[in-house]
Design a protein around this motif. Structure first.
Motif, PDB file in Angstrom:
ATOM      1  N   UNK A 112       0.782  -1.014   0.154  1.00 23.03           N
ATOM      2  CA  UNK A 112      -0.020   0.060  -0.049  1.00 23.03           C
ATOM      3  C   UNK A 112       0.704   1.221   0.072  1.00 23.03           C
ATOM      4  N   UNK A 113       0.481   2.406  -0.985  1.00 27.23           N
ATOM      5  CA  UNK A 113       1.142   3.515  -1.022  1.00 27.23           C
ATOM      6  C   UNK A 113       0.284   4.517  -0.507  1.00 27.23           C
ATOM      7  N   UNK A 114       0.403   5.125   0.493  1.00 28.41           N
ATOM      8  CA  UNK A 114      -0.432   6.031   1.135  1.00 28.41           C
ATOM      9  C   UNK A 114       0.205   7.506   1.332  1.00 28.41           C
ATOM     10  N   UNK A 115      -0.628   8.408   0.393  1.00 27.26           N
ATOM     11  CA  UNK A 115      -0.097   9.614  -0.109  1.00 27.26           C
ATOM     12  C   UNK A 115      -0.331  10.579   0.974  1.00 27.26           C
TER      13      UNK A 115
ATOM     14  N   UNK B 169      -5.247  -0.525   4.912  1.00 29.36           N
ATOM     15  CA  UNK B 169      -4.061  -1.304   4.506  1.00 29.36           C
ATOM     16  C   UNK B 169      -3.673  -2.303   5.575  1.00 29.36           C
ATOM     17  N   UNK B 170      -3.901  -2.005   6.876  1.00 29.02           N
ATOM     18  CA  UNK B 170      -3.509  -2.947   7.975  1.00 29.02           C
ATOM     19  C   UNK B 170      -4.371  -4.053   8.074  1.00 29.02           C
ATOM     20  N   UNK B 171      -5.672  -3.897   7.845  1.00 21.95           N
ATOM     21  CA  UNK B 171      -6.427  -5.077   8.033  1.00 21.95           C
ATOM     22  C   UNK B 171      -6.554  -6.080   6.692  1.00 21.95           C
TER      23      UNK B 171
ATOM     24  N   UNK C 135      -3.896  -9.220   1.862  1.00 18.09           N
ATOM     25  CA  UNK C 135      -3.049  -8.967   0.633  1.00 18.09           C
ATOM     26  C   UNK C 135      -2.083  -7.922   0.861  1.00 18.09           C
ATOM     27  N   UNK C 136      -2.342  -7.108   1.620  1.00 16.14           N
ATOM     28  CA  UNK C 136      -1.106  -5.774   1.750  1.00 16.14           C
ATOM     29  C   UNK C 136      -0.075  -6.297   2.845  1.00 16.14           C
ATOM     30  N   UNK C 137       1.212  -6.585   2.085  1.00 11.83           N
ATOM     31  CA  UNK C 137       2.196  -7.126   3.265  1.00 11.83           C
ATOM     32  C   UNK C 137       3.073  -5.910   3.673  1.00 11.83           C
ATOM     33  N   UNK C 138       2.839  -4.785   3.115  1.00 11.13           N
ATOM     34  CA  UNK C 138       3.873  -3.408   3.846  1.00 11.13           C
ATOM     35  C   UNK C 138       3.238  -2.091   3.314  1.00 11.13           C
ATOM     36  N   UNK C 139       3.521  -1.289   4.170  1.00 12.61           N
ATOM     37  CA  UNK C 139       2.728   0.188   3.705  1.00 12.61           C
ATOM     38  C   UNK C 139       4.090   1.184   3.545  1.00 12.61           C
ATOM     39  N   UNK C 140       3.970   1.725   2.454  1.00  8.37           N
ATOM     40  CA  UNK C 140       5.051   3.089   2.346  1.00  8.37           C
ATOM     41  C   UNK C 140       4.035   4.445   2.402  1.00  8.37           C
ATOM     42  N   UNK C 141       4.145   5.002   3.333  1.00  7.79           N
ATOM     43  CA  UNK C 141       3.770   6.465   3.607  1.00  7.79           C
ATOM     44  C   UNK C 141       4.477   7.420   2.851  1.00  7.79           C
ATOM     45  N   UNK C 142       3.976   7.655   1.543  1.00  6.26           N
ATOM     46  CA  UNK C 142       4.649   9.065   1.011  1.00  6.26           C
ATOM     47  C   UNK C 142       4.326  10.474   1.567  1.00  6.26           C
ATOM     48  N   UNK C 143       5.103  11.193   2.046  1.00  7.11           N
ATOM     49  CA  UNK C 143       4.844  12.316   2.484  1.00  7.11           C
ATOM     50  C   UNK C 143       5.619  13.454   1.717  1.00  7.11           C
ATOM     51  N   UNK C 144       4.457  14.420   1.482  1.00 10.03           N
ATOM     52  CA  UNK C 144       4.927  15.749   0.884  1.00 10.03           C
ATOM     53  C   UNK C 144       4.366  16.857   1.464  1.00 10.03           C
TER      54      UNK C 144
END
Length: 587
Positions: free
Chosen positions: A307-310, A337-339, A342-351
């Motif tokens: 999961x890429x969360x912007x 994403x946590x629940x 199928x989502x194995x990891x999270x990338x939090x993209x911060x701008x």
């Protein structure tokens, strides 16, 4: 009776009008929705037109209307959609090369760095990358310098002069107008509020701005030097003496390769594409190609997802939107994403430059809950400062660009005050209270020492909590954090040296780190957040559709509406009432 007749006739007319508008919008939406389904085709011998004359966002956004699905929108013109398109074009036989043509690019330095990396990778395919401009801004040239050949109009201009930053100061303005900002802050480098306190830039602020400007400029020079084979020292001389201000000087300085008119540039692209001058050159805009590529690059061979969360924009307390970070949308995304197994990891993209301390803390908490279940990696864009760093600091890993602006671990509060302005205009405010501190703050009264003490206490509490969060998240002592805090900003390079960031790189590096932590090799990307919209509320904001209460207030006036409301309320009451004897408002 005339009063109620007017009310009835007004309501009837308004209802008819809004019904017509409502169905008109539905018909328009259906037409637009059906038009959006047309297929984008790419013909052989096509040049990809990389004209980025629109604001570049990391995430273009996905918007859904539950009641009106034909209005749903999932744009594909975000930074990473563009990068995916460039990567796809390298292997697309129909694409002969890329043209960077008269850009006036509207993007941050770190975003341009990501684009340059994608173009350098594209060049490995053997396809051409050409650039042309009538006017090269510094950002345009930084991007275009990656091209095989750079062309410029005979009457063109180039801006290559180094970086600068300008701040306006309002201390005298406040005194002259009577419009004042009451400032409470903690952190000697927390300079966002400095313009309200002084007429000149402080040495601390000048120092930090100078450091990060020089760091950015060094990175830009280094990459241009590598692409153009001009030494960094020579680039500084060119900038200091403006030795690239016109086409002939730019050619002598080796910043461009040829001076031609645009039609001649088109002929060059035709030749590079294997066409004759009489043939028509086919183009496809990067926005269209990004849409086309998005339907072809999906990998359905694996169920694993990252999961890429912007989190892009200022942080506010609320739901958030495209370009605005709210704990509502971000926390929903983290929870989904946590629940999702199928989502194995999270990338939090911060701008983000930061914003609400409360919203930042709420997002921090959701990140903490998520990292207990699966890896969380942060990728920083142009900026992840103050609240932007707060929501990043407890991730498993933090990746930033060398040009990222981050840190700014400090807190401030600003309260507008119009006491002097009101007095100048003959306005006086009086308060009646039940308790000593009932008036937390009034626009029309100066901030007294008790109020200032309470606010300062709140600011200090948030600052100490911020220090605690960074200390725990980055495994630094509080003294170590304090030494690099005080509101000071750092570039990505400095942040790595101070332990605020783990490594340098773009989103691709963060994804690789997330995949490694999750122990997966193949994965698909699932983007968040999805912004859920209510059409009725949006239309009400623009005055197209309004709540019945709003309409009545506007037509009858506030006082008449209250009378009507009380009459309606009394008419519904039955039997004996134990009721306060008159209506009142307590503020």
């Amino acid at each position: 009776m005339n009063f109620f007749k007017r009310v009835l006739s007004t309501l009837t007319g308004l209802i008819l009008f809004f019904v017509i508008c409502f169905f008109g919008l539905i018909i328009l939406g259906v037409v637009l929705g059906s038009g959006a389904e047309k297929t984008i085709q790419v013909k052989p011998n096509t040049v990809l037109d990389l004209t980025l004359d629109f604001p570049i966002q990391d995430y273009a956004g996905k918007v859904e209307f539950k009641e009106y699905t034909f209005l749903n929108e999932h744009r594909k013109d975000g930074l990473f959609n563009i990068i995916d398109a460039i990567n796809y074009a390298a292997f697309d036989d129909k694409i002969k090369g890329i043209s960077i043509d008269n850009n006036f690019v509207n993007a941050g330095v770190s975003q341009l760095k990501e684009l340059r990396r994608a173009l350098l990778k594209f060049k490995e395919s053997g396809k051409f990358v050409l650039a042309y401009a009538d006017v090269f801004t510094q950002k345009d040239y930084y991007l275009s310098s990656v091209a095989d050949t750079i062309y410029m109009s005979p009457a063109g201009l180039m801006e290559f002069k180094g970086l600068y930053s300008e701040r306006l100061y309002f201390k005298d303005f406040q005194e002259k107008t009577g419009l004042k900002m009451e400032v409470v802050r903690h952190g000697k480098y927390k300079s966002a509020v400095e313009p309200f306190l002084s007429n000149e830039m402080s040495e601390n602020n000048r120092e930090q701005i100078s450091v990060y400007l020089n760091s950015l400029w060094s990175e830009i020079k280094k990459e241009i030097s590598e692409s153009r084979h001009v030494s960094v020292e020579r680039l500084d001389i060119i900038a200091d003496s403006l030795l690239a201000r016109n086409p002939h000087l730019a050619l002598e300085s080796k910043l461009i390769d040829k001076i031609v008119y645009h039609d001649q540039y088109v002929d060059v692209m035709k030749a590079a594409s294997g066409l004759t001058k009489s043939d028509d050159l086919k183009y496809i805009k990067i926005k269209d190609y990004a849409e086309y590529a998005s339907t072809n690059v999906k990998n359905y061979s694996t169920k694993n997802k990252i999961a890429v969360i912007f989190a892009e924009g200022e942080i506010i307390y609320g739901e958030g939107d495209v370009g605005v970070v709210g704990q509502g949308a971000i926390n929903k995304s983290l929870k989904k994403a946590r629940e999702d197994d199928r989502v194995k990891a999270v990338v939090l993209r911060i701008n983000s430059p930061g914003g609400s301390a409360l919203a930042s803390e709420l997002i921090w908490r959701e990140v903490a809950l998520t990292k207990k279940v699966k890896p969380v990696v942060v990728s920083m864009g142009n900026m992840a400062a103050s609240g932007g760093y707060y929501i990043a600091c407890n991730a498993d890993k933090i990746i930033a660009e060398s040009t990222t602006i981050t840190g700014s671990i400090g807190v401030f509060g600003v309260l507008p005050n119009v006491e002097q302005l009101a007095r100048n205009m003959g306005i006086n405010a009086e308060q009646v209270t039940t308790n000593q501190n009932a008036v937390t703050y009034s626009l029309f009264e100066p901030l007294n020492e008790t109020q200032r003490q309470f606010i300062q206490e709140g600011v200090l509490d948030v600052y100490e909590l911020f220090i605690d969060r960074v200390s725990a998240g980055r495994q630094l002592t509080k003294d170590q954090v304090e030494a690099i805090a005080q509101g000071r900003v750092w570039t990505g390079v400095d942040a790595v040296n101070h332990g605020l960031v783990d490594a340098l790189g773009g989103l691709d590096v963060a994804l690789n780190e997330a995949a490694r932590a999750a122990k997966i090799e193949d994965y698909r990307i699932k983007e968040f957040p999805v912004f859920e919209k209510n059409l009725d509320k949006i239309l009400e904001q623009f005055g197209i559709v309004k709540a019945k209460e709003t309409i009545l207030k506007e037509e009858l006036g506030e006082e008449n509406y209250k009378i009507l409301k009380e009459i309606k309320s009394l008419s519904k009451k039955k039997g004996v009432q134990l009721l306060f004897p008159f209506s009142t408002e307590i503020k």
